[in-house]
Design an enzyme around this catalytic site. Sequence first.
Site, short mmCIF file in Angstrom:
data_model
loop_
_atom_site.label_atom_id
_atom_site.label_comp_id
_atom_site.label_asym_id
_atom_site.label_seq_id
_atom_site.Cartn_x
_atom_site.Cartn_y
_atom_site.Cartn_z
CE LYS A 1 48.48 107.57 30.91
NZ LYS A 1 49.28 106.35 31.01
CG ASN B 1 50.75 105.34 23.61
OD1 ASN B 1 51.23 105.54 22.50
ND2 ASN B 1 51.34 105.75 24.72
N GLY C 1 51.21 100.70 30.18
CA GLY C 1 49.93 100.90 30.85
C GLY C 1 48.81 101.26 29.90
CG ASP C 2 49.34 104.70 27.74
OD1 ASP C 2 48.86 105.02 28.85
OD2 ASP C 2 50.33 105.25 27.24
CB SER C 3 49.50 98.69 25.24
OG SER C 3 50.36 98.19 26.24
#
Length: 310
Positions: free
Chosen positions: A38, A41, A253-255
């Site tokens: 995560k 990313n 979600g990370d991006s």
Amino acid sequence: MIYTLTANPAIDYNISCDGLSANTVTRTRNAVYTPNGKGLNVSFTLDHYGVDTTILGFFAGFSGEYIVKGAEALGVPVKPVWTDGITRVNVFLNAGPDTEYNMVNAGAAINAANEQEMFELIDSLDDMTCLVISGSLPPNTSEGFLAEVLRRVKAKGAEFVLDISSHQLADLIAMEPLLIKPNDDELLDIFGIKVSGGDDESVKGAMAELHAKGAKNVLLTLGGDGAYFSNGEHIWFAKRTFEVKLLSTVCAGDSSLAAFLSVWHDAPECVEDALRLSMATGANVVECPGLGDFAKVDEYKKLIDVRQVC
């Protein structure tokens, strides 16, 4: 400099097939191996949007070397702490429309000496303005590891962002993170707070409770139902006005978090711009798995509705 910490990185192995049946050979296609985790990313997306970033993490074996070399090949520097074992490989299988299997391994264990090396590494980073901590912890991590990391970050005068699913978030929030990014499931599981997209009153109560516990800012994501952001004074709601074809939710979600930070971290008054970029980037990743293709982001930004709730 925004640093990210991925305590439990991985190689993500993404494949596709036309269905999955037991006790038979399944032929797959579109195999993609990517250095992942995560925090990684987040750094990859920050770098794409022109933000200086460096990756921290625990890495082990041939798979750890693959991740470090892969990140550096993408132009994002890594400061690794090397451990014994083999960094995990996670498998993500798309088996047809709206059918996805995520197989996530535990990861390589760490020990007290590895933790101490990470503490000393953080102490040495004079250019750190913010540390983003994302994802799970590897086996054998001590109970106080994250709290000690945060104490050292605060001692440097830097801020920190938490995007973790661990129940430790319930305690760590008292250390006043700059931002937390729970989703609705994590909010319920960790804090016992239930919200839903479009139910502004439930979100107002949830945000007030999270701020009272210590969070300076909250980005609450609700998947396809949108996202809320609160800075303690005002709340905004963002939602896409178009459908996306689900290919993979990996990295979405990370991006989204990184895209939000790329605007908001240095310009906290630009909440609406940050939310539009965040949601457009997440939608782009869902339709174009991985972080190598941001082609649809500009188009999607025009199709994100943002309104101020209060």
